[in-house]
Design a protein around this motif. Structure first.
Motif, PDB file in Angstrom:
ATOM      1  N   ALA A  15     -85.827 -60.470  51.495  1.00  0.00           N
ATOM      2  CA  ALA A  15     -85.893 -61.281  52.718  1.00  0.00           C
ATOM      3  C   ALA A  15     -84.982 -62.500  52.618  1.00  0.00           C
ATOM      4  CB  ALA A  15     -87.326 -61.716  52.983  1.00  0.00           C
ATOM      5  N   ALA A  18     -81.444 -61.230  52.965  1.00  0.00           N
ATOM      6  CA  ALA A  18     -81.229 -60.823  54.351  1.00  0.00           C
ATOM      7  C   ALA A  18     -80.988 -62.027  55.252  1.00  0.00           C
ATOM      8  CB  ALA A  18     -82.432 -60.029  54.845  1.00  0.00           C
ATOM      9  N   SER A  19     -81.709 -63.114  55.031  1.00  0.00           N
ATOM     10  CA  SER A  19     -81.514 -64.294  55.874  1.00  0.00           C
ATOM     11  C   SER A  19     -80.142 -64.927  55.629  1.00  0.00           C
ATOM     12  CB  SER A  19     -82.626 -65.316  55.658  1.00  0.00           C
ATOM     13  OG  SER A  19     -82.537 -65.899  54.377  1.00  0.00           O
ATOM     14  N   ARG A  22     -77.876 -62.654  57.518  1.00  0.00           N
ATOM     15  CA  ARG A  22     -78.352 -62.415  58.891  1.00  0.00           C
ATOM     16  C   ARG A  22     -78.443 -60.931  59.202  1.00  0.00           C
ATOM     17  NH1 ARG A  22     -74.789 -67.235  61.454  1.00  0.00           N
ATOM     18  NH2 ARG A  22     -76.049 -68.918  60.623  1.00  0.00           N
ATOM     19  N   VAL A  23     -79.096 -60.210  58.277  1.00  0.00           N
ATOM     20  CA  VAL A  23     -79.344 -58.783  58.457  1.00  0.00           C
ATOM     21  C   VAL A  23     -80.825 -58.513  58.174  1.00  0.00           C
ATOM     22  CG1 VAL A  23     -76.988 -58.099  57.813  1.00  0.00           C
ATOM     23  CG2 VAL A  23     -78.765 -58.221  56.058  1.00  0.00           C
ATOM     24  N   ASP A  24     -81.245 -57.308  58.414  1.00  0.00           N
ATOM     25  CA  ASP A  24     -82.616 -56.895  58.127  1.00  0.00           C
ATOM     26  C   ASP A  24     -82.786 -56.673  56.618  1.00  0.00           C
ATOM     27  OD1 ASP A  24     -84.751 -54.480  57.921  1.00  0.00           O
ATOM     28  OD2 ASP A  24     -85.115 -55.705  59.711  1.00  0.00           O
ATOM     29  N   PRO A  25     -83.947 -56.970  56.046  1.00  0.00           N
ATOM     30  CA  PRO A  25     -84.165 -56.722  54.612  1.00  0.00           C
ATOM     31  C   PRO A  25     -83.926 -55.268  54.189  1.00  0.00           C
ATOM     32  CG  PRO A  25     -85.883 -58.150  55.446  1.00  0.00           C
ATOM     33  CD  PRO A  25     -85.068 -57.701  56.645  1.00  0.00           C
ATOM     34  N   LYS A  26     -84.145 -54.326  55.091  1.00  0.00           N
ATOM     35  CA  LYS A  26     -83.879 -52.916  54.766  1.00  0.00           C
ATOM     36  C   LYS A  26     -82.384 -52.685  54.532  1.00  0.00           C
ATOM     37  CE  LYS A  26     -87.961 -50.812  56.108  1.00  0.00           C
ATOM     38  NZ  LYS A  26     -88.739 -50.209  55.075  1.00  0.00           N
ATOM     39  N   THR A  27     -81.543 -53.452  55.202  1.00  0.00           N
ATOM     40  CA  THR A  27     -80.101 -53.352  54.996  1.00  0.00           C
ATOM     41  C   THR A  27     -79.749 -53.774  53.577  1.00  0.00           C
ATOM     42  OG1 THR A  27     -79.688 -53.786  57.336  1.00  0.00           O
ATOM     43  CG2 THR A  27     -77.849 -54.169  55.821  1.00  0.00           C
ATOM     44  N   THR A  29     -81.664 -53.517  50.983  1.00  0.00           N
ATOM     45  CA  THR A  29     -82.100 -52.409  50.127  1.00  0.00           C
ATOM     46  C   THR A  29     -81.071 -51.283  50.140  1.00  0.00           C
ATOM     47  OG1 THR A  29     -84.416 -52.966  50.542  1.00  0.00           O
ATOM     48  CG2 THR A  29     -83.962 -50.746  49.731  1.00  0.00           C
TER      49      THR A  29
END
Length: 75
Positions: A15, A18-19, A22-27, A29
């Motif tokens: 997380a 990701a912040s 500025r992407v989703d945490p799944k990205t 991963t």
């Protein structure tokens, strides 16, 4: 007892990474699975990322500043 002379590397959660991007945490991963970013697994199986490696990758993603129109017209 021996004292450690260096600070351990700061680890970031998906997380937090990701912040920064500025992407989703799944990205994040998916990047780790693709080898773009190396992950460390905790005892509980969670991924953590080295802050220095994340910052290096972030600096690679920042585009170089472009010359302004004024700079180009002066040439």
């Amino acid at each position: 007892m021996t004292a450690r002379t260096h600070d351990p590397e700061q680890l970031l959660t998906p997380a937090e990474v990701a912040s920064m991007f500025r992407v989703d945490p799944k990205t994040v991963t998916r990047w780790a699975k693709a080898g773009k970013l190396s992950a460390i697994r905790t005892l509980g199986g969670h991924r953590r990322y080295r802050e220095s490696e994340v910052r290096d990758l972030l600096h690679e993603q920042i585009p170089a500043p472009r010359e302004s129109v004024e700079d180009l017209s002066a040439q």
